[in-house]
Structure formats: structure tokens, C-alpha cells
Write an enzyme that holds these catalytic residues in place. Structure first.
Site, PDB file in Angstrom:
ATOM      1  N   ASP A 280      -4.404   5.448  -9.443  1.00 12.44           N
ATOM      2  CA  ASP A 280      -4.576   4.023  -9.136  1.00 12.44           C
ATOM      3  C   ASP A 280      -5.455   3.265 -10.118  1.00 12.44           C
ATOM      4  O   ASP A 280      -5.625   2.047  -9.957  1.00 12.44           O
ATOM      5  CB  ASP A 280      -5.138   3.869  -7.720  1.00 12.44           C
ATOM      6  CG  ASP A 280      -4.121   4.289  -6.677  1.00 12.44           C
ATOM      7  OD1 ASP A 280      -2.963   3.880  -6.802  1.00 12.44           O
ATOM      8  OD2 ASP A 280      -4.484   5.037  -5.760  1.00 12.44           O
TER       9      ASP A 280
ATOM     10  N   ASP B  74       4.810   3.669  -5.636  1.00 14.57           N
ATOM     11  CA  ASP B  74       3.701   2.757  -5.963  1.00 14.57           C
ATOM     12  C   ASP B  74       3.259   2.901  -7.425  1.00 14.57           C
ATOM     13  O   ASP B  74       2.743   1.971  -8.030  1.00 14.57           O
ATOM     14  CB  ASP B  74       2.474   3.040  -5.083  1.00 14.57           C
ATOM     15  CG  ASP B  74       2.772   3.448  -3.658  1.00 14.57           C
ATOM     16  OD1 ASP B  74       3.860   3.995  -3.413  1.00 14.57           O
ATOM     17  OD2 ASP B  74       1.921   3.223  -2.793  1.00 14.57           O
TER      18      ASP B  74
HETATM   19  N1  GLY Z   1      -0.688   2.468  -3.128  1.00 16.34           N
HETATM   20  C1  GLY Z   1      -1.069   2.553  -1.785  1.00 16.34           C
HETATM   21  C2  GLY Z   1      -0.406   1.615  -0.870  1.00 16.34           C
HETATM   22  O1  GLY Z   1       0.444   0.843  -1.213  1.00 16.34           O
HETATM   23  O2  GLY Z   1      -0.744   1.705   0.296  1.00 16.34           O
END
Ligand code: GLY
Length: 403
Positions: free
Chosen positions: A112, A178
Site C-alpha cells: 500500500d 486493489d
Molecule cells: N485496499 C484495501 C481496501 O480497499 O479495503
């Protein structure tokens, strides 16, 4: 002749009416955000201490540490407030919150770092031409993300598998949809540094994701687990959705945004086509509500008695404006406008002085983890503000977003 002139005038009057409405929607949201985010900003700065607001529950603003995946979004919202208002006070606050994330450039424990640095440092660089130390930090963060590249599989590993709830799933190299969002950092790092390694890794990841993450209807699995030694697929699952075979709403939103953004940098028609196919899946889905704010999962078992996920709607709206810029397909802009109108209504946008200072209500973090259900989330606000910026640009005829 007279009739033609009258029709043209009538058309212009109609268009100006809609220009007025569009301008008012943006202006009115800016005025609202000034009040709400000023209150939230005041809470985030306690003496010398910088706290990162993430949500609001049980009457209290919740704060997260810098290593949390959502840590860049509040800084990013402040940058968008600067972009929307031109007021220096927002840029100053945004710098304070951005520079608080200094150490994130070295974070290698999850994927992330792309979300975190792109929303904060990359927006600061774009809006205030802050080069150093911003450039170094952006490139260092890209290097940190690339430590997660698994060359045999051609993907960036999303999560570690040696601790936490992920360790219980038996995965070897989990990649979640994601992760497409983290590629924006890599594309920018290549432009800044001139080193194509970052861009090549991003393209490899995007290509593998097209190959393995999608079902024939262009919905996506949430998690694809790769064998990092061979690239073979070990299995396809969910983590945050209702079931392995369901369409988790935010995952579909990341998928649309991810390929639209990747097209911005690579101009590969396959990415544009992928994004357009995702739009078809989303808006033809029988469970897409009339106000275009999705349930948390398109296959949630008790629709219509399931929570909506406002964060998904905001991400989709922002992506649609960019997609409109590439295609000039008016349907995309109409859908995005409709989402913004819904999100600006009292059903989803908090009254001033409420919601802890967050703009939007009713987002869902993760129902399977019983975490952040039907609450405000800082990334819903971030993508909502981004959508407002993009709408303003589109209305001004400036359709392609800045790198
Ligand atoms: N990347 C984590 C979410 O979208 O919850």
C-alpha cells in the site's frame, strides 16, 4: 432561419442551465468541505502532534499510525482542497500532513505504499512543484514497492503471509485487485527518475492482472494467489467480499480506476478496453441501485437489506471522469455526475457539524473482518474530492488530468 436560431438559443439556454447546475454542485460541495474539513483538521493537529484521521465511530474521530494503508488520504484531501479553493492555508496543512509521512518511503511490509505516497507526496509535487525532497521520497517509495515484485510470476505481492489473518489463509503470494492502484506511484517514479524499471514492473503487473484476475463478465476476484517460484495460479479467493465468487464492490471500483489510470501512462488500448468493459459490468448489473451507490458487494446475500459502500461510489465517479476524458463518451460523464448528485444528497453527505468533520457517511471497510461497517472513511472523502476536481476540469474543457 428564424426557427433554427431559436432552436440554437433554446439549446444554449438548456446547456447553460446544466452548466449552472454543475458549477453549483461543485461550489456547494467546496463550501461544505471548507466547514467540515476545517473542523477535522483542527482535531488532527494537537500542539506539535500530527494525527491522521481515518474514520469516526461512537462519537469519536479515529486516528491511524503512519504505517496504516489509509495514512495518505487525509493529506491528499487537504491537497484537493487547495486545488479546489486556491487557498494557501490548505496547501500549508497538506504539507504538514504529507511530510509527517516521511518514513513511509522505506515501508516494504505491504503493497500500500503506492496509495500512501501517491495521495500525499505526488499530489504535493503536482500542485506546488515541490521537487526535493519530494522526488527522492517518491522514487524511494517506488523502490520499496518493487521489493515486492516476484519476477517469475510477474506481479507485485500484495500482502505478507507470515503473520496476522493473512497467515491463516494458506496463501503463498496473494495479489489483490486493489494493487492496480499502487502502480500509479511506479509510473510517476519512472517519469521523475528516468528509470523505466518501475514502469516495466507496473506494466507486467497490469498485464498479469488482466490475464488472471478477471471473470468472463469482467468482474474480478479479490485475491489471486500465485506460486512465486513458477507463476502458477494456486487459487482465487476473496478477503473482503461476501464469497470467493462474488463481486466485492470496492474491488470492482479499484479495477475500473486502475485500468483507466494505467491507460493514462501507457496508452495501451487493452487497458482502455478493460476499463470500458468494467463499466459495462457495473452499470448493467441488476443489483446496482438506482442512485448508483453500490451495496458493499454486488452479490451480498440480503440485498436490498445490505449496507451501501459510499467509498466505492466515489472511486467509480472519479474514474469515470478520467475515462470520459479519454473517450469523450458522454455516458461516462452522465454516470459520474449522477453519482456525485447522489453523494451530495443528505442520504450520504453529512450535515455540517456532524460526522466528526468527514464529508461522507455510509462506507464499508471490511464486513468479513467486522471492521469499519457503515461509517465515514477518509478514502471515500479523498476520491469524492478528487471527483469534484475532475468534474471541474471536465466542465472547463480540461479533460486529461495532470500527471
Ligand atoms: N485496499 C484495501 C481496501 O480497499 O479495503
Amino acid at each position: 432561419m428564424k426557427k433554427t436560431v431559436l432552436s440554437v438559443l433554446a439549446l444554449l439556454a438548456l446547456l447553460c442551465g446544466s452548466c449552472d447546475r454543475d458549477a453549483k454542485l461543485v461550489e456547494e460541495n467546496i463550501a461544505n468541505a471548507e466547514v467540515q474539513l476545517s473542523a477535522l483538521l483542527a482535531q488532527s493537529l494537537e500542539g506539535e502532534q500530527v494525527r491522521i484521521p481515518s474514520s469516526y465511530r461512537d462519537g469519536q474521530v479515529r486516528f491511524v499510525p503512519t504505517r496504516d494503508w489509509v495514512s495518505g488520504f487525509f493529506a491528499g484531501s487537504l491537497w484537493y482542497m487547495y486545488e479546489l479553493t486556491g487557498e494557501e492555508k490548505w496547501a500549508e496543512a497538506a504539507r504538514t500532513h504529507t511530510e509527517h509521512l516521511h518514513d513511509i518511503q522505506y515501508l516494504t511490509g505491504h503493497h500500500d505504499v503506492g496509495f500512501m505516497i501517491n495521495s500525499s507526496y505526488c499530489n504535493g509535487r503536482r500542485l506546488k512543484h515541490l521537487t526535493e525532497p519530494y522526488d527522492t521520497i517518491i522514487v524511494n517509495a517506488a523502490k520499496s514497492l518493487c521489493t515486492r515484485f516476484r519476477p517469475e510470476a510477474g506481479v507485485l505481492q500484495s500482502w505478507n503471509v507470515d503473520r496476522g489473518w493473512q497467515a491463516k489463509r494458506g496463501w503463498a503470494c496473494p495479489v489483490i485487485i486493489d494493487n492496480m492502484m499502487n502502480l500509479e506511484l511506479l509510473f510517476k517514479a519512472s517519469l521523475i527518475s528516468g528509470d523505466d524499471t518501475f514502469r516495466n514492473i507496473a506494466i507486467s503487473h497490469a498485464d498479469k492482472t488482466i490475464e488472471h484476475h478477471y471473470r468472463p463478465d469482467y468482474s474480478t476476484w479479490h485475491v489471486v494467489d500465485y506460486d512465486p517460484a513458477t507463476g502458477a495460479i494456486r487459487g482465487k479467493y476473496t478477503a473482503q467480499g461476501a464469497a470467493d465468487e462474488s463481486a466485492w464492490a470496492r474491488g470492482q471500483a479499484w479495477s475500473l480506476y486502475g485500468y483507466t489510470m494505467a491507460y493514462r501512462f501507457v496508452r495501451d488500448e487493452r487497458y482502455l478496453q478493460q476499463a470500458e468493459n468494467v463499466v459495462k459490468f457495473l452499470f448493467a448489473h441488476p443489483n446496482m441501485p438506482a442512485d448508483l451507490v453500490p451495496y458493499w458487494d454486488f452479490d451480498a446475500p440480503n440485498i436490498p437489506n445490505e449496507p451501501r459502500d459510499v467509498s466505492s461510489a466515489a472511486i467509480i465517479a472519479s474514474a469515470l471522469y478520467e475515462l470520459y476524458g479519454f473517450t469523450l463518451n458522454g455516458e461516462y460523464k452522465e454516470l459520474a455526475d449522477k453519482i456525485l448528485v447522489s453523494l451530495s444528497s443528505p442520504a450520504y453527505r453529512a450535515a455540517q457539524g456532524e460526522n466528526g468533520g468527514f464529508l461522507l457517511m455510509h462506507s464499508v471497510g471490511s464486513i468479513p473482518h467486522n471492521s469499519s461497517i457503515d461509517v465515514p472513511l477518509n478514502y471515500a472523502d479523498y476520491y469524492f474530492l478528487e471527483a469534484l476536481v475532475r468534474k471541474q476540469n471536465v466542465e472547463n474543457g480540461q479533460v486529461v488530468v495532470d500527471l
